[in-house]
Design a protein around this motif. Structure first.
Motif, PDB file in Angstrom:
ATOM      1  N   VAL A 212       6.069   7.563  21.750  1.00  0.00           N
ATOM      2  CA  VAL A 212       6.900   7.733  20.547  1.00  0.00           C
ATOM      3  C   VAL A 212       7.113   6.426  19.784  1.00  0.00           C
ATOM      4  N   PRO A 213       7.483   5.313  20.439  1.00  0.00           N
ATOM      5  CA  PRO A 213       7.733   4.086  19.681  1.00  0.00           C
ATOM      6  C   PRO A 213       6.543   3.634  18.831  1.00  0.00           C
ATOM      7  N   ALA A 214       5.339   3.683  19.398  1.00  0.00           N
ATOM      8  CA  ALA A 214       4.156   3.256  18.647  1.00  0.00           C
ATOM      9  C   ALA A 214       3.883   4.190  17.481  1.00  0.00           C
ATOM     10  N   LEU A 215       4.005   5.490  17.721  1.00  0.00           N
ATOM     11  CA  LEU A 215       3.742   6.461  16.661  1.00  0.00           C
ATOM     12  C   LEU A 215       4.732   6.316  15.514  1.00  0.00           C
ATOM     13  N   VAL A 216       6.004   6.218  15.849  1.00  0.00           N
ATOM     14  CA  VAL A 216       7.038   6.099  14.820  1.00  0.00           C
ATOM     15  C   VAL A 216       6.936   4.764  14.098  1.00  0.00           C
ATOM     16  N   SER A 217       6.706   3.697  14.843  1.00  0.00           N
ATOM     17  CA  SER A 217       6.592   2.382  14.228  1.00  0.00           C
ATOM     18  C   SER A 217       5.440   2.331  13.233  1.00  0.00           C
ATOM     19  N   GLY A 218       4.282   2.858  13.629  1.00  0.00           N
ATOM     20  CA  GLY A 218       3.138   2.879  12.727  1.00  0.00           C
ATOM     21  C   GLY A 218       3.386   3.739  11.509  1.00  0.00           C
ATOM     22  N   SER A 219       4.000   4.905  11.708  1.00  0.00           N
ATOM     23  CA  SER A 219       4.259   5.810  10.589  1.00  0.00           C
ATOM     24  C   SER A 219       5.251   5.207   9.604  1.00  0.00           C
ATOM     25  N   VAL A 220       6.345   4.652  10.122  1.00  0.00           N
ATOM     26  CA  VAL A 220       7.367   4.068   9.248  1.00  0.00           C
ATOM     27  C   VAL A 220       6.817   2.874   8.487  1.00  0.00           C
ATOM     28  N   ASN A 221       6.116   1.987   9.188  1.00  0.00           N
ATOM     29  CA  ASN A 221       5.558   0.806   8.528  1.00  0.00           C
ATOM     30  C   ASN A 221       4.507   1.172   7.499  1.00  0.00           C
ATOM     31  N   GLY A 222       3.630   2.092   7.857  1.00  0.00           N
ATOM     32  CA  GLY A 222       2.593   2.498   6.915  1.00  0.00           C
ATOM     33  C   GLY A 222       3.168   3.145   5.675  1.00  0.00           C
ATOM     34  N   THR A 223       4.179   3.964   5.864  1.00  0.00           N
ATOM     35  CA  THR A 223       4.798   4.657   4.731  1.00  0.00           C
ATOM     36  C   THR A 223       5.513   3.689   3.803  1.00  0.00           C
ATOM     37  N   ILE A 224       6.350   2.828   4.368  1.00  0.00           N
ATOM     38  CA  ILE A 224       7.112   1.885   3.549  1.00  0.00           C
ATOM     39  C   ILE A 224       6.178   0.924   2.815  1.00  0.00           C
ATOM     40  N   THR A 225       5.192   0.404   3.535  1.00  0.00           N
ATOM     41  CA  THR A 225       4.241  -0.522   2.912  1.00  0.00           C
ATOM     42  C   THR A 225       3.494   0.135   1.766  1.00  0.00           C
ATOM     43  N   CYS A 226       3.064   1.368   1.981  1.00  0.00           N
ATOM     44  CA  CYS A 226       2.312   2.078   0.950  1.00  0.00           C
ATOM     45  C   CYS A 226       3.169   2.347  -0.285  1.00  0.00           C
ATOM     46  N   LEU A 227       4.413   2.731  -0.077  1.00  0.00           N
ATOM     47  CA  LEU A 227       5.294   3.020  -1.209  1.00  0.00           C
ATOM     48  C   LEU A 227       5.631   1.752  -1.994  1.00  0.00           C
ATOM     49  N   VAL A 228       5.841   0.641  -1.278  1.00  0.00           N
ATOM     50  CA  VAL A 228       6.157  -0.616  -1.957  1.00  0.00           C
ATOM     51  C   VAL A 228       4.983  -1.069  -2.829  1.00  0.00           C
ATOM     52  N   LEU A 229       3.766  -0.877  -2.321  1.00  0.00           N
ATOM     53  CA  LEU A 229       2.574  -1.363  -3.015  1.00  0.00           C
ATOM     54  C   LEU A 229       1.857  -0.280  -3.813  1.00  0.00           C
ATOM     55  N   TYR A 230       2.484   0.873  -3.967  1.00  0.00           N
ATOM     56  CA  TYR A 230       1.812   1.994  -4.629  1.00  0.00           C
ATOM     57  C   TYR A 230       1.354   1.674  -6.057  1.00  0.00           C
ATOM     58  N   PRO A 231       2.144   0.961  -6.870  1.00  0.00           N
ATOM     59  CA  PRO A 231       1.638   0.610  -8.210  1.00  0.00           C
ATOM     60  C   PRO A 231       0.323  -0.156  -8.172  1.00  0.00           C
ATOM     61  N   LEU A 232       0.148  -1.028  -7.190  1.00  0.00           N
ATOM     62  CA  LEU A 232      -1.120  -1.737  -7.054  1.00  0.00           C
ATOM     63  C   LEU A 232      -2.245  -0.786  -6.663  1.00  0.00           C
ATOM     64  N   ILE A 233      -1.928   0.215  -5.837  1.00  0.00           N
ATOM     65  CA  ILE A 233      -2.926   1.199  -5.443  1.00  0.00           C
ATOM     66  C   ILE A 233      -3.423   1.969  -6.657  1.00  0.00           C
ATOM     67  N   VAL A 234      -2.499   2.369  -7.529  1.00  0.00           N
ATOM     68  CA  VAL A 234      -2.859   3.088  -8.753  1.00  0.00           C
ATOM     69  C   VAL A 234      -3.698   2.196  -9.669  1.00  0.00           C
ATOM     70  N   LEU A 235      -3.301   0.933  -9.798  1.00  0.00           N
ATOM     71  CA  LEU A 235      -4.029   0.002 -10.655  1.00  0.00           C
ATOM     72  C   LEU A 235      -5.452  -0.202 -10.155  1.00  0.00           C
ATOM     73  N   VAL A 236      -5.622  -0.363  -8.851  1.00  0.00           N
ATOM     74  CA  VAL A 236      -6.951  -0.548  -8.277  1.00  0.00           C
ATOM     75  C   VAL A 236      -7.828   0.668  -8.541  1.00  0.00           C
ATOM     76  N   ALA A 237      -7.284   1.865  -8.321  1.00  0.00           N
ATOM     77  CA  ALA A 237      -8.056   3.088  -8.536  1.00  0.00           C
ATOM     78  C   ALA A 237      -8.530   3.196  -9.974  1.00  0.00           C
ATOM     79  N   ASN A 238      -7.684   2.860 -10.918  1.00  0.00           N
ATOM     80  CA  ASN A 238      -8.064   2.942 -12.326  1.00  0.00           C
ATOM     81  C   ASN A 238      -9.062   1.862 -12.712  1.00  0.00           C
TER      82      ASN A 238
END
Length: 307
Positions: A212-238
């Motif tokens: 559980v700790p590894a699964l939750v840690s990876g999920s939480v970190n991946g989600t937060i990181t992705c949301l924080v950097l989402y504008p850059l993700i959109v910019l790269v795709a375009n």
């Protein structure tokens, strides 16, 4: 089994021993795990990624993006998967292996502080961006339905890029949109590795099942990181969906275009964020959990040999 002898209270000291410098097996294990886990997660979540990509390019609703893909035909659901499958496999190999190597170089005797994890994550993200940006570039062209007729395959895109001069191949071809990719990958890796272990350690101390700790840690970190950097993700795709010598806007012009086409509203830039949360949670949760699982297996085998 060796792993059954590890109670939740013993997870922290055991994992700390895995971080001791000089144990090269942990580095090789990180390389191998990153490759396997990223391969699996990329294949499973690729249809979700295609829906998210259509939203980023066309600023459409989830239902409309799904309808568009369905209209094109199920045979196209996995069109363009080979570049991301290869790039994500290499990404996992580089990300985890390079991070472990850099971390032990920065702190040979330990312990690994937040600053060490941040610096090692940042540098591993730089390596990742330089090595894998061309794969993402080809992938984003393939995912743009507007270019399917002109560029029906990976080979047709590579042929177009190679028709440019040397500088054109880099700036307009393989490394189009490199600077936002560099910022996204380096900051994303730094954030992920900085807080992955503290979250996992805190959960392990609560007596939860070992996975559980590894699964939750990876999920939480991946989600937060992705949301924080989402504008850059959109910019790269375009930026990376453009191809050819004509109509190739600059970084600033591309950023302005994304802002204007989203009605100059941050909320519209985050359209599709719900699917990104799901995909990032699954991807990074699986990656981190598999990494931890294989470490346990390797550690158990080693301990059995020394007994």
């Amino acid at each position: 089994m060796g792993e059954q002898n590890h109670s939740p209270g013993n997870e922290l000291p055991h994992r700390r021993r895995a971080e001791i410098p000089g144990k090269k097996s942990w580095h090789s294990q990180a390389y191998a795990l990153g490759a396997v886990s990223n391969f699996m997660s990329t294949f499973l979540t690729f249809p979700i990624y295609k829906v998210v990509f259509r939203q980023q390019i066309h600023a459409m609703a989830v239902s409309e993006a799904v309808r568009q893909l369905w209209h094109e035909g199920p045979q196209y659901f996995y069109r363009g998967i080979y570049p991301p499958l290869l790039s994500k496999t290499l990404q996992g190999t580089l990300l985890f292996g390079t991070y472990d190597s850099l971390l032990c170089s920065l702190s040979p005797v330990g312990p690994h502080t937040l600053g060490h994890r941040w610096a090692a994550g940042l540098m591993s993200g730089v390596v990742e961006a330089v090595a894998l940006s061309p794969f993402e570039r080809v992938q984003n062209v393939l995912q743009d339905g507007r270019k399917r007729a002109r560029f029906p395959s990976t080979f047709s895109i590579l042929k177009e890029f190679n028709s440019y001069g040397l500088w054109g191949r880099l700036s307009l071809g393989y490394y189009r949109g490199f600077w936002p990719v560099l910022a996204r990958n380096s900051l994303g890796s730094a954030l992920y590795f900085s807080f992955k272990d503290p979250i996992q350690d805190g959960l392990a101390e609560q007596g939860l099942p070992y996975w559980v700790p590894a699964l939750v840690s990876g999920s939480v970190n991946g989600t937060i990181t992705c949301l924080v950097l989402y504008p850059l993700i959109v910019l790269v795709a375009n930026m990376q969906s453009h191809i050819g010598w004509q109509n190739m806007p600059s970084l600033w012009a591309s950023a302005q275009d994304v802002w204007n086409t989203r009605g100059r509203k941050l909320l519209l830039i985050y359209r599709g964020g719900s699917l990104v949360i799901i995909r990032s949670s699954v991807t990074w949760g699986l990656t981190t959990a598999i990494h931890d699982f294989l470490q346990r297996k390797s550690r158990s085998r080693k301990e059995l040999k020394t007994d």
